[in-house]
Design a protein around this motif. Structure first.
Motif, mmCIF file in Angstrom:
data_model
loop_
_atom_site.group_PDB
_atom_site.id
_atom_site.type_symbol
_atom_site.label_atom_id
_atom_site.label_comp_id
_atom_site.label_asym_id
_atom_site.label_seq_id
_atom_site.Cartn_x
_atom_site.Cartn_y
_atom_site.Cartn_z
ATOM 1 N N GLU A 97 61.078 30.404 -72.191
ATOM 2 C CA GLU A 97 60.983 30.238 -70.556
ATOM 3 C C GLU A 97 62.286 30.137 -69.904
ATOM 4 N N ALA A 98 63.073 29.369 -70.454
ATOM 5 C CA ALA A 98 64.387 29.099 -69.610
ATOM 6 C C ALA A 98 64.975 30.511 -69.807
ATOM 7 N N SER A 99 65.105 31.016 -70.815
ATOM 8 C CA SER A 99 65.899 32.275 -71.058
ATOM 9 C C SER A 99 65.522 33.477 -70.228
ATOM 10 N N GLU A 100 64.076 33.403 -69.722
ATOM 11 C CA GLU A 100 63.548 34.416 -69.186
ATOM 12 C C GLU A 100 63.462 34.084 -67.764
ATOM 13 N N GLY A 101 63.959 33.040 -67.534
ATOM 14 C CA GLY A 101 64.300 32.643 -65.920
ATOM 15 C C GLY A 101 62.957 32.110 -65.183
ATOM 16 N N HIS A 102 62.032 31.980 -65.985
ATOM 17 C CA HIS A 102 60.658 31.267 -65.211
ATOM 18 C C HIS A 102 60.416 29.928 -65.491
ATOM 19 N N SER A 103 61.506 29.079 -65.620
ATOM 20 C CA SER A 103 60.869 27.678 -65.787
ATOM 21 C C SER A 103 62.096 26.826 -65.045
ATOM 22 N N ASP A 104 61.797 25.556 -64.874
ATOM 23 C CA ASP A 104 62.787 24.751 -64.306
ATOM 24 C C ASP A 104 63.908 24.172 -64.974
ATOM 25 N N TYR A 105 64.103 24.762 -66.299
ATOM 26 C CA TYR A 105 65.155 24.241 -66.989
ATOM 27 C C TYR A 105 66.133 25.410 -67.279
ATOM 28 N N GLN A 106 67.328 25.055 -67.296
ATOM 29 C CA GLN A 106 68.512 26.034 -67.941
ATOM 30 C C GLN A 106 69.074 25.519 -69.060
ATOM 31 N N ILE A 107 69.838 26.319 -69.561
ATOM 32 C CA ILE A 107 70.460 26.361 -71.191
ATOM 33 C C ILE A 107 72.002 25.643 -70.574
ATOM 34 N N LYS A 108 71.874 24.369 -71.200
ATOM 35 C CA LYS A 108 73.300 23.519 -70.794
ATOM 36 C C LYS A 108 74.236 23.572 -72.097
ATOM 37 N N GLY A 109 73.412 23.728 -73.334
ATOM 38 C CA GLY A 109 74.393 23.397 -74.475
ATOM 39 C C GLY A 109 74.966 24.915 -75.056
ATOM 40 N N VAL A 110 75.683 25.667 -74.394
ATOM 41 C CA VAL A 110 75.823 26.980 -74.648
ATOM 42 C C VAL A 110 76.883 27.066 -75.645
ATOM 43 N N GLU A 111 77.709 26.265 -76.028
ATOM 44 C CA GLU A 111 78.513 26.295 -77.477
ATOM 45 C C GLU A 111 77.334 26.026 -78.801
#
Ligand code: BF8
Ligand code: SF4
Length: 653
Positions: A112-126
């Protein structure tokens, strides 16, 4: 107010004196807690304790007579070996299912975060790039969200694929182990399939071969290890970032009289992350209500997760969770899933504390429910924090017991953090200083002290005693779960505790710590929550790969001195499938079958088939923590000897 039925409350319950004060207070106020309830049933049922009670169909319940006396088969003809093995598998299923749900929810949250319909974003990119590479996902020229989606879909595939091995198993396991599991036919295909198959095989009229049922336990161990632990830790690191070294505090002094106190309790950190965020954002509202601010404290593994990533202080492990409310200073306890005692609600009713459940399938009668979903996480967290603020003026000041003492503790020891610390000593080959210390014998071996605190045990005693015995003998100790709470509270995660370490271990901890800019590494390393048992597993795999051996060959052990949970049993089984010896200090409920006991606990040299012969490690049941540590130390020296490393057993040959 309920009347306590415990008339023996002078009996000690915890090595942590603060909880004894609160227990005394609860008893005097007539408030029942798990400790008083445990004393009302001092002797557990002998049939259940031996694992011989079967409730798998309505012809029963049946039970096998103990010590060969009475019926030796259930009505359907299932004998004691089958019933004990089947009951053990049932516990494994329960444990693995909890961790698998944790993994599935995290995978959906990443999707859901990846599809942009959630209140979360990816913080651990590495970490995302690292996991994606391990899964064979092409990352070149792709947006972070695209890669996140591919990783999430690979994770969800582990709940539905119909052939081959689980993606997360091939991502993390050594090839030699996979070959062995394939040969034995225990490699899991997908998480839900294996859980469903295991439920089927435990039902009446299905699997009646105790060996086959025990192999089914090993499959559940692998489902748990890869589909629960590794999958959850990886995806949480991707969503929330990889834990880094933090300093925080333990014990009841972390609850602040002048603050709005909110406890986060449970396991899946999705909501807790938002509670921490919104507690910071809404502190002005708390001040307007007369408080100095908002103070979030942790209980159990949600607490561990918030400690590892945000330095949130920890108030309690499992067994004393109700007593935190008895401080009279908790405005709200927010719970998600697992290890939440239903008893918290009754205790909360004696105070102004609001228990807030958050998942549709985990509710407690009488408590408040705020439904949580990732697309409305910010809203849910704001509502919850505001409820806590509104409760602050409702405190009964006559009922407050405050504590000032806290114990400082370091945490945040992800493998990435450990490697970073080691690379200060050797940039090109960071693992080398650790390997050198192990091969030279400065560190005799590695022990993971994991699992719970248990109301029937003297809280913290087993965990702390096993740790101190191992440290004294120069074993590197890492910890997770509620065991980590025990160790932290008793100075084993700060520099004071270095005095418990043997000289050569202390030297290694100081050398690594000082290179990394600290006075020393702490005596024991906090690696996170129970799903983060993936981290010690990864550390062992990295060490084994670097030495060119299998994990089973390493001088490494696991210890669960005070466990209560089937989850801890299935985590232990994951380590057993990798050939690591696992100690439990609490009855694993298999004594009703000598056959099952022998398979689990006998050594490779004994007659008959057993775990050590098949995998390289065995289950060690020993209640006395000093004796348990002595057994573990011997096992470490045996494995050193077999590896050709200096061993204290050499002279005995
Ligand atoms: O998952 S250690 S009591 S809280 S089961 Fe529960 Fe045991 Fe604590 Fe963490 Ni793990
Ligand atoms: Fe009894 Fe067999 Fe039914 Fe179990 S499955 S309750 S042993 S009849």
């Amino acid at each position: 107010m309920p009347k306590t039925q415990d008339h023996t409350h002078t009996q000690r319950i915890s090595l942590d004196h603060d909880f004894e004060v609160l227990y005394e207070k609860a008893c005097e106020a007539g408030i029942d807690t798990a400790f008083s309830r445990a004393k009302q049933t001092p002797v557990p049922c002998p049939f259940g304790s031996a694992g011989v009670c079967c409730r798998h169909c309505l012809e029963g319940p049946c039970r096998i007579g103990l010590n060969g006396k009475g019926p030796q088969e259930g009505i359907c003809g299932a004998n004691g070996d089958t019933i004990v093995a089947r009951n053990l598998l049932t516990m494994m299923i329960e444990g693995a299912a909890g961790h698998a749900e944790h993994g599935r929810e995290t995978a959906l949250a990443l999707l859901e975060a990846s599809e942009g319909h959630s209140d979360y974003q990816i913080k651990g990119v590495e970490k995302l790039y690292q996991v994606a590479a391990g899964l064979g996902i092409e990352t070149n020229g792709k947006a972070v969200e695209d890669i996140g989606k591919q990783v999430a879909l690979k994770a969800l595939e582990d709940f539905q694929k119909q052939a081959g091995a689980m993606n997360w198993l091939t991502l993390h396991a050594q090839q030699q182990s996979i070959d062995k599991w394939d040969e034995l036919g225990i490699t899991p295909v997908n998480i839900h399939l294996e859980i469903s198959k295991a439920v089927t095989r435990t039902s009446m009229g299905c699997d009646a071969d105790p060996i086959n049922l025990l192999l089914g336990c090993l499959t559940m161990g692998l489902v748990d290890g890869f589909g629960g632990l590794h999958l959850s830790s990886d995806l949480q690191d991707i969503l929330f970032g990889v834990p880094k070294l933090v300093k925080s505090n333990f014990r009841l002094g972390v609850i602040k009289k002048e603050m709005v106190n909110i406890a986060v309790h449970g396991h899946v950190p999705l909501l807790s992350e938002k509670i921490v965020e919104w507690s910071r954002k809404l502190s002005e509202e708390a001040k307007a209500a007369g408080a100095a601010g908002i103070n979030v404290v942790g209980i159990c593994c949600s607490g561990n997760e918030m400690l590892m990533r945000h330095g949130i202080p920890a108030a309690s492990s499992f067994s004393s969770q109700e007593l935190v409310i008895v401080t009279g200073m908790l405005e709200a306890m927010i719970v998600d899933v697992q290890c939440i005692m239903p008893g918290i609600q009754k205790v909360a009713e004696c105070y102004h504390t609001e228990i807030i459940t958050t998942l549709p399938y985990v509710k407690i009668a009488g408590s408040t429910h705020v439904n949580f979903h990732t697309d409305k996480a910010d809203k849910a967290a704001q509502d919850i924090v505001r409820k806590a603020i509104a409760n602050f003026p409702k405190r009964d000041h006559q009922k407050i017991t405050s504590f000032t003492g806290t114990v400082e503790a370091y945490a945040g020891f992800s493998n990435e953090q450990i490697i970073e610390a080691l690379s200060a000593l050797n940039k090109e080959d960071p693992l080398k200083p650790l390997l050198d210390a192990i091969t030279s014998g400065a560190i005799r071996g590695v022990a993971a002290i994991v699992g719970c605190t248990n109301v029937r045990e003297f809280q913290d005693w087993g965990n702390v005693t096993v740790a101190k015995e191992l440290l004294k003998n120069n074993v590197l100790v890492v910890a997770t779960g509620c065991s980590a709470h025990s160790l932290a509270k008793h100075n084993l995660m700060n520099m004071q505790g270095l005095e418990y370490c043997g000289e050569s271990l202390r030297g290694v901890l100081k050398a690594i710590g000082q290179a990394a800019g600290l006075e020393s590494l702490p005596p024991t390393l906090h690696m996170g929550s129970c799903v983060d048992n993936s981290r010690p597993a990864d550390l062992l795999t990295a060490v084994a790969n670097r030495l060119g051996v299998e994990v089973k060959d390493l001088p490494a052990v696991g210890s669960c001195p005070e466990t209560h949970s089937p989850k801890a049993l299935v985590i232990g089984t994951y380590f057993l499938a990798n050939g690591v010896d696992v100690h439990v200090g609490v009855n694993p409920q298999v004594s009703g079958s000598q056959f099952v006991t022998d398979v689990l606990c006998n050594g490779a040299k004994d007659d008959g088939l057993n775990l050590e012969k098949l995998f390289g490690g065995k289950l060690i049941y020993e209640k006395d923590p000093v004796k348990a540590a002595a057994i573990l130390l011997r096992r470490i020296e045996e494995k050193r000897l077999a590896l050709g490393l200096s061993s204290k057993l050499e002279s005995a040959i």
